[in-house]
Design a protein around this motif. Structure first.
Motif, PDB file in Angstrom:
ATOM      1  N   PHE A  35      46.151  -3.611  78.497  1.00 39.06           N
ATOM      2  CA  PHE A  35      45.993  -2.289  77.904  1.00 39.06           C
ATOM      3  C   PHE A  35      47.233  -1.894  77.111  1.00 39.06           C
ATOM      4  CE2 PHE A  35      42.648  -1.545  81.191  1.00 39.06           C
ATOM      5  CZ  PHE A  35      41.628  -1.230  80.304  1.00 39.06           C
ATOM      6  N   SER A  36      48.411  -2.222  77.633  1.00 42.49           N
ATOM      7  CA  SER A  36      49.644  -1.903  76.921  1.00 42.49           C
ATOM      8  C   SER A  36      49.698  -2.625  75.587  1.00 42.49           C
ATOM      9  CB  SER A  36      50.861  -2.285  77.772  1.00 42.49           C
ATOM     10  OG  SER A  36      50.883  -1.560  78.981  1.00 42.49           O
ATOM     11  N   VAL A  37      49.258  -3.883  75.580  1.00 41.34           N
ATOM     12  CA  VAL A  37      49.239  -4.658  74.334  1.00 41.34           C
ATOM     13  C   VAL A  37      48.273  -4.037  73.339  1.00 41.34           C
ATOM     14  CG1 VAL A  37      48.667  -6.881  73.304  1.00 41.34           C
ATOM     15  CG2 VAL A  37      49.929  -6.798  75.459  1.00 41.34           C
TER      16      VAL A  37
ATOM     17  N   GLN B 264      47.259  -0.824  68.472  1.00 42.56           N
ATOM     18  CA  GLN B 264      46.649   0.373  67.894  1.00 42.56           C
ATOM     19  C   GLN B 264      47.691   1.245  67.207  1.00 42.56           C
ATOM     20  OE1 GLN B 264      45.320   3.563  70.599  1.00 42.56           O
ATOM     21  NE2 GLN B 264      43.315   3.418  69.616  1.00 42.56           N
ATOM     22  N   ARG B 265      48.827   1.463  67.865  1.00 44.40           N
ATOM     23  CA  ARG B 265      49.873   2.302  67.287  1.00 44.40           C
ATOM     24  C   ARG B 265      50.504   1.632  66.069  1.00 44.40           C
ATOM     25  NH1 ARG B 265      54.338   3.644  70.359  1.00 44.40           N
ATOM     26  NH2 ARG B 265      54.519   5.577  69.184  1.00 44.40           N
ATOM     27  N   THR B 266      50.636   0.302  66.108  1.00 47.16           N
ATOM     28  CA  THR B 266      51.189  -0.420  64.961  1.00 47.16           C
ATOM     29  C   THR B 266      50.268  -0.305  63.753  1.00 47.16           C
ATOM     30  OG1 THR B 266      52.325  -1.997  66.409  1.00 47.16           O
ATOM     31  CG2 THR B 266      51.964  -2.659  64.116  1.00 47.16           C
TER      32      THR B 266
ATOM     33  N   ILE C 181      51.584  12.162  68.992  1.00 47.33           N
ATOM     34  CA  ILE C 181      50.180  12.193  69.410  1.00 47.33           C
ATOM     35  C   ILE C 181      49.635  10.798  69.702  1.00 47.33           C
ATOM     36  CG2 ILE C 181      49.730  14.338  68.184  1.00 47.33           C
ATOM     37  CD1 ILE C 181      48.365  12.725  65.995  1.00 47.33           C
ATOM     38  N   SER C 182      50.299   9.755  69.226  1.00 50.40           N
ATOM     39  CA  SER C 182      49.857   8.398  69.549  1.00 50.40           C
ATOM     40  C   SER C 182      50.597   7.834  70.759  1.00 50.40           C
ATOM     41  CB  SER C 182      50.053   7.467  68.344  1.00 50.40           C
ATOM     42  OG  SER C 182      51.424   7.350  68.005  1.00 50.40           O
ATOM     43  N   TYR C 183      51.840   8.271  70.961  1.00 52.71           N
ATOM     44  CA  TYR C 183      52.641   7.751  72.073  1.00 52.71           C
ATOM     45  C   TYR C 183      52.169   8.298  73.417  1.00 52.71           C
ATOM     46  CZ  TYR C 183      56.694   6.725  75.020  1.00 52.71           C
ATOM     47  OH  TYR C 183      57.500   6.274  76.031  1.00 52.71           O
ATOM     48  N   ILE C 184      51.895   9.594  73.465  1.00 55.17           N
ATOM     49  CA  ILE C 184      51.567  10.221  74.748  1.00 55.17           C
ATOM     50  C   ILE C 184      50.325   9.613  75.397  1.00 55.17           C
ATOM     51  CG2 ILE C 184      50.851  12.374  75.855  1.00 55.17           C
ATOM     52  CD1 ILE C 184      52.749  13.853  74.004  1.00 55.17           C
ATOM     53  N   PRO C 185      49.181   9.513  74.702  1.00 52.64           N
ATOM     54  CA  PRO C 185      48.000   8.946  75.371  1.00 52.64           C
ATOM     55  C   PRO C 185      48.188   7.505  75.829  1.00 52.64           C
ATOM     56  CG  PRO C 185      47.374  10.107  73.370  1.00 52.64           C
ATOM     57  CD  PRO C 185      48.860   9.984  73.341  1.00 52.64           C
TER      58      PRO C 185
END
Length: 228
Positions: A8-10, A15-17, A70-74
């Motif tokens: 999930f972390s990957v 997704q964030r990248t 907003i992308s880091y928190i979730p």
């Protein structure tokens, strides 16, 4: 300690990248269009173009900062909160007071962003004395606990209470009720440096709903054998 796969972390990282790449491509494309309009179409002088460019870069940086939050928190909240849940599971946190202190400390440490910076967090679980994190203990910091108790009886999501002064600094006070089913378990009061946008107020409500209320129920049930 066992090492486990973090699929999930990957996925969240990818997704964030992708989001960051899309944002970069978009702002570069928009900048090219703006430059073309200013230089070729309107024929403005270089000084004006420089000023517009600087203003645009400032907006780009602010926009990226907002997207980062907003992308880091979730994608990181669950992992960051996991040690608190583990401490409840292994018995390190046994009382409502312990949980209140851990929860308030967690919120101050985790929610530390440009647009969402919690300076102080107070947690009150049922009739247990309200607790600040030890490293930022300001007593009750001028808060009217009686008023917060009353407001908590009538709200179901995060509300803005108003400006407040704590240790010579002015902040903004928010109240998030802790609700499990029809049971009101208490509330979380946070003081932020800046007034929060609605999206972050909703995030506080979601944080309580998805992470906090069930942990409070575990502690209360373990202490008394039942929820009430």
């Amino acid at each position: 300690m066992f090492q486990r796969n973090r699929s999930f972390s990957v996925l969240y990282g990818i997704q964030r990248t992708l989001l960051a790449v899309f944002y970069l491509v978009s702002v570069l494309s928009l900048f090219w269009i703006i430059f073309y309009l200013l230089d070729d179409v309107l024929g403005l002088q270089g000084f004006t173009i420089i000023l517009v460019t600087i203003a645009y870069l400032v907006l780009v940086v602010l926009g990226y900062s907002f997207i980062h939050v907003i992308s880091y928190i979730p994608s990181n909240l669950a992992g960051a909160f996991d040690p608190v849940q583990n401490a409840i599971a292994d018995g390190s946190i046994q009382s409502a007071g312990d949980l209140a202190r851990e929860l308030s400390a967690f919120m101050v440490n985790f929610f530390n962003f440009a647009f969402f910076d919690i300076e102080y967090a107070l947690v009150k679980i049922k009739n247990v004395r309200s607790s600040w994190p030890a490293e930022k203990n300001s007593g009750e910091g001028g808060l009217n606990i009686g008023e917060l108790d009353k407001r908590n009886e009538t709200v179901i999501e995060t509300i803005y209470v108003g400006k407040i002064k704590v240790q010579e600094k002015t902040g903004h006070l928010y109240l998030t009720p802790m609700i499990f089913g029809e049971e009101n378990l208490g509330y979380i009061a946070v003081i932020t440096r800046h007034r929060l946008w609605k999206i972050f107020m909703h995030l506080l409500t979601e944080f309580e709903d998805h992470f906090v209320d069930d942990q409070v129920v575990h502690i209360l049930a373990g202490a008394s054998g039942k929820l009430a």
